[in-house]
Enzyme design. Structure first.
Site, mmCIF file in Angstrom:
data_model
loop_
_atom_site.group_PDB
_atom_site.id
_atom_site.type_symbol
_atom_site.label_atom_id
_atom_site.label_comp_id
_atom_site.label_asym_id
_atom_site.label_seq_id
_atom_site.Cartn_x
_atom_site.Cartn_y
_atom_site.Cartn_z
ATOM 1 C CG ASN A 233 38.705 31.084 39.941
ATOM 2 O OD1 ASN A 233 38.982 30.936 40.804
ATOM 3 N ND2 ASN A 233 38.861 30.205 38.838
ATOM 4 C CB THR B 67 51.102 34.450 36.638
ATOM 5 O OG1 THR B 67 50.557 33.119 36.392
ATOM 6 C CG2 THR B 67 52.478 34.259 36.412
ATOM 7 C CD GLU C 44 48.083 24.924 42.984
ATOM 8 O OE1 GLU C 44 47.979 25.065 41.612
ATOM 9 O OE2 GLU C 44 48.771 24.069 43.647
ATOM 10 C CB CYS D 67 42.700 28.229 36.868
ATOM 11 S SG CYS D 67 42.346 26.902 37.959
ATOM 12 C CD GLU E 34 46.187 24.429 46.380
ATOM 13 O OE1 GLU E 34 45.186 24.463 45.820
ATOM 14 O OE2 GLU E 34 46.501 25.305 47.292
HETATM 15 P P1 NAD Z 1 44.731 37.964 41.949
HETATM 16 O O1 NAD Z 1 46.046 37.475 41.932
HETATM 17 O O2 NAD Z 1 44.293 39.241 41.781
HETATM 18 O O3 NAD Z 1 44.157 37.681 43.603
HETATM 19 C C1 NAD Z 1 44.020 36.457 44.068
HETATM 20 C C2 NAD Z 1 43.942 36.793 45.889
HETATM 21 O O4 NAD Z 1 45.259 37.460 46.027
HETATM 22 C C3 NAD Z 1 42.947 37.721 46.201
HETATM 23 O O5 NAD Z 1 42.432 37.386 47.475
HETATM 24 C C4 NAD Z 1 43.659 39.010 46.414
HETATM 25 O O6 NAD Z 1 43.176 40.000 47.174
HETATM 26 C C5 NAD Z 1 45.232 38.573 46.692
HETATM 27 N N1 NAD Z 1 45.999 39.571 46.500
HETATM 28 C C6 NAD Z 1 46.239 40.232 45.515
HETATM 29 N N2 NAD Z 1 47.399 41.229 45.580
HETATM 30 C C7 NAD Z 1 47.895 40.680 46.686
HETATM 31 C C8 NAD Z 1 49.312 40.895 47.435
HETATM 32 N N3 NAD Z 1 50.062 41.941 46.923
HETATM 33 N N4 NAD Z 1 49.641 40.219 48.391
HETATM 34 C C9 NAD Z 1 48.901 39.287 48.899
HETATM 35 N N5 NAD Z 1 47.715 39.004 48.476
HETATM 36 C C10 NAD Z 1 47.341 39.396 47.422
HETATM 37 O O7 NAD Z 1 43.897 36.932 41.385
HETATM 38 P P2 NAD Z 1 42.215 36.663 40.850
HETATM 39 O O8 NAD Z 1 41.934 37.795 39.832
HETATM 40 O O9 NAD Z 1 41.482 36.795 42.177
HETATM 41 O O10 NAD Z 1 41.815 35.520 40.474
HETATM 42 C C11 NAD Z 1 42.121 35.250 39.052
HETATM 43 C C12 NAD Z 1 43.488 34.533 38.618
HETATM 44 O O11 NAD Z 1 43.663 33.366 39.423
HETATM 45 C C13 NAD Z 1 43.649 33.876 37.144
HETATM 46 O O12 NAD Z 1 44.922 34.149 36.800
HETATM 47 C C14 NAD Z 1 43.299 32.343 37.404
HETATM 48 O O13 NAD Z 1 44.037 31.781 36.305
HETATM 49 C C15 NAD Z 1 44.122 32.177 38.831
HETATM 50 N N6 NAD Z 1 43.661 30.857 39.522
HETATM 51 C C16 NAD Z 1 44.509 29.726 39.412
HETATM 52 C C17 NAD Z 1 43.943 28.795 39.907
HETATM 53 C C18 NAD Z 1 44.881 27.361 40.007
HETATM 54 O O14 NAD Z 1 44.449 26.610 40.727
HETATM 55 N N7 NAD Z 1 46.104 27.468 39.464
HETATM 56 C C19 NAD Z 1 42.727 28.502 40.519
HETATM 57 C C20 NAD Z 1 41.854 29.538 40.197
HETATM 58 C C21 NAD Z 1 42.146 30.862 39.560
#
Ligand code: NAD
Length: 481
Positions: free
Chosen positions: A149, A227, A247, A281, A462
């Site tokens: 994002n 999550t 996060e 997020c 963080e």
């Molecule tokens: P995602 O969990 O699908 O992927 C995030 C990252 O994790 C990607 O690089 C992905 O390739 C990797 N990943 C996926 N499966 C994995 C696994 N089994 N092992 C290791 N790595 C893995 O999330 P997304 O769709 O890319 O992002 C959107 C989500 O992120 C939303 O839920 C949003 O709220 C959250 N987010 C949170 C914050 C925060 O600071 N709390 C900030 C930005 C986004």
């Protein structure tokens, strides 16, 4: 664009020779490819990082800081090119990429290049008996995994403190938006990092990401994403006793009291609802409004949201671009259908769209800003993260009721409160189960502050020295006097 991995100072494809498509979400078409890396690439990168750890961690903080600063110089120099790349990869408006994403990526590097020079450790004096002091040692090779994002913004937010503290890094940006991390990787050598200190692998989370977090020589995992992914990673990493920072998702409330500055609350809520197509997020997806101003606020919000033009993300006037992928667009539309089934009334939007009169973008993934009314606290629409330009609006009658509603989800990332009653503002903020509470503002960020969520929004913080604490291991040394 051909994205390549950076391993041990060299760029290359995945060991297995497999590729993934790079998609421009504004058009729904491929514009390049990225490596589909796997275990062999992880092994190579972790080995290279382990080999150089002793050297990198023995460098002075000043010397490490200078490398990070030189990388920040490159972001500054090529800011325009990076903003265009971010927009093309993610679908976000160029105005946002060039004023928020890229400047913040530069700031993240500058902040930790400076912070490491001011990072002091504690000492504890036992009167006349002993003196204790704390050493803060880097952990070794760490994994940094970031989402799509805010691609370069969140990528640099992790790698900067990890590198500054003396760790070697194997980073994995999202496969959905790898472009700017790849561009950054081209300047790593020039910035002065020894080969192997900073490695970047591309590919699917379930493949290369999974192999990375499972690797026995990875000492810590810093993860930002969904999550469910965070829970999976925790289940893999916890039994290995690696340090873990998570996060995760959010379902943030914006609480608007009758005594707020109406115009300020309104314009901030438009931004917190729809900035980056609602894919931040921290976006406020549940708008709670005191009943005395509910009708007026709702009507004004709907009027403003309905006027937002969805457009070509690269056009400077565009305020709302494409959502990140076809899969994500379909997930958002599915949530809108669920809201209707739950009895929600769509006040505006509620459908996929495309920039007016521009055929070039007909295959892109666009959703009209959507506001939904008439749903209770417990329904799926008000409990599940949608992560798109979709918000609900609900009235409340009391301060206690607003707090209870705001705290009613499993998430606890952020909230915004709008009121001119100072005492009430502090009281409500203190009663919210969130890691962050904004009063009369949203997304006002001081990089020194702790950043993160409670409940299912994450574990750890963080930002500021919190990240340097995470990326170091304290050792107490006790000296008898
Ligand atoms: P995602 O969990 O699908 O992927 C995030 C990252 O994790 C990607 O690089 C992905 O390739 C990797 N990943 C996926 N499966 C994995 C696994 N089994 N092992 C290791 N790595 C893995 O999330 P997304 O769709 O890319 O992002 C959107 C989500 O992120 C939303 O839920 C949003 O709220 C959250 N987010 C949170 C914050 C925060 O600071 N709390 C900030 C930005 C986004």
């Amino acid at each position: 664009m051909e994205v390549l991995n950076l391993i041990n100072g060299s760029h290359g494809p995945a060991e297995g020779g497999k590729w993934l498509d790079l998609i421009d979400p504004s058009k729904g078409s491929s514009y390049g490819r990225l490596p589909r890396s796997g275990t062999a690439d992880v092994d190579k990168a972790v080995k290279a990082a382990s080999n150089v750890f002793d050297e990198w961690s023995s460098w002075s903080a000043e010397k490490r800081s200078a490398c990070i600063d030189r990388l920040a110089d490159k972001i500054q120099e090529y800011a325009e090119m990076l903003a265009e790349a971010e927009t093309r990869d993610n679908g976000k408006p160029i105005g946002l990429a060039s004023t928020v994403d890229i400047p913040r990526a530069e700031k993240n590097l500058r902040f930790y290049a400076s912070a490491i020079k001011h990072f002091a450790s504690e000492s504890h004096y036992m009167e006349g008996v002993a003196i204790n002091y704390t050493l803060r040692k880097p952990l070794g090779v760490v994994a940094c995994i970031s989402p799509w994002n805010l691609p370069l913004y969140l990528f640099t937010w992790k790698v900067a403190p990890a590198l500054a503290a003396g760790n070697c890094v194997v980073a994995k940006p999202s496969e959905v938006t790898p472009a700017t991390a790849f561009l950054l990787s081209k300047w790593v050598k020039e910035a002065g990092f020894p080969d192997g200190v900073f490695n970047i692998l591309h590919g699917l989370g379930a493949e290369v990401g999974d192999a990375l977090v499972k690797h026995p020589d990875i000492a810590a995992v810093s993860f930002t994403g969904g999550t469910a992914t965070g829970a999976h990673i925790a289940s893999v990493v916890a039994p290995k006793f690696k340090k873990l920072s998570l996060e995760l998702g959010g379902k943030n409330a914006a609480i608007i009291f009758g005594d707020c500055d109406f115009d300020e609350a309104l314009s901030t809520t438009v931004r917190s609802s729809f900035a980056n197509q609602g894919q931040i997020c921290l976006c406020g997806s549940r708008i709670l409004v005191e009943r005395s101003i509910y009708d007026k606020f709702r009507d004004a919000l709907v009027e403003k949201a309905a006027r937002i033009q969805v457009g070509n993300p690269l056009a400077p006037s565009t305020k709302m671009g494409a959502v990140v992928s076809e899969q994500h667009r379909d997930k958002i539309l599915e949530h809108i259908e669920i809201a209707k089934q739950e009895g929600g009334k769509i006040l505006c939007g509620g459908f996929a769209t495309q920039p007016e009169g521009e055929d070039e973008f007909s295959g892109g993934y666009y959703i009209q800003p959507t506001i939904i009314e008439g749903l209770g606290t417990e329904c799926r629409t008000n409990q599940e993260e949608i992560f798109g330009p979709v918000v609900t609006i609900q009235p409340f009658d009391s301060e206690e009721g607003a707090i209870e509603n705001a705290n009613s989800t499993k998430y606890g990332l952020a909230a915004s409160i709008f009121t001119n009653d100072l005492k009430k503002a502090h009281r409500v903020a203190g009663n919210l189960e969130t890691g962050i509470a904004w009063i009369n503002c949203w997304l006002l960020r001081d990089l020194r502050t702790p950043f993160g969520g409670v409940k299912d929004s994450g574990v750890g913080r963080e930002g500021g020295f919190e990240a340097l604490h995470f990326f170091t291991e304290p050792q107490n040394v006790c000296v008898k006097l």
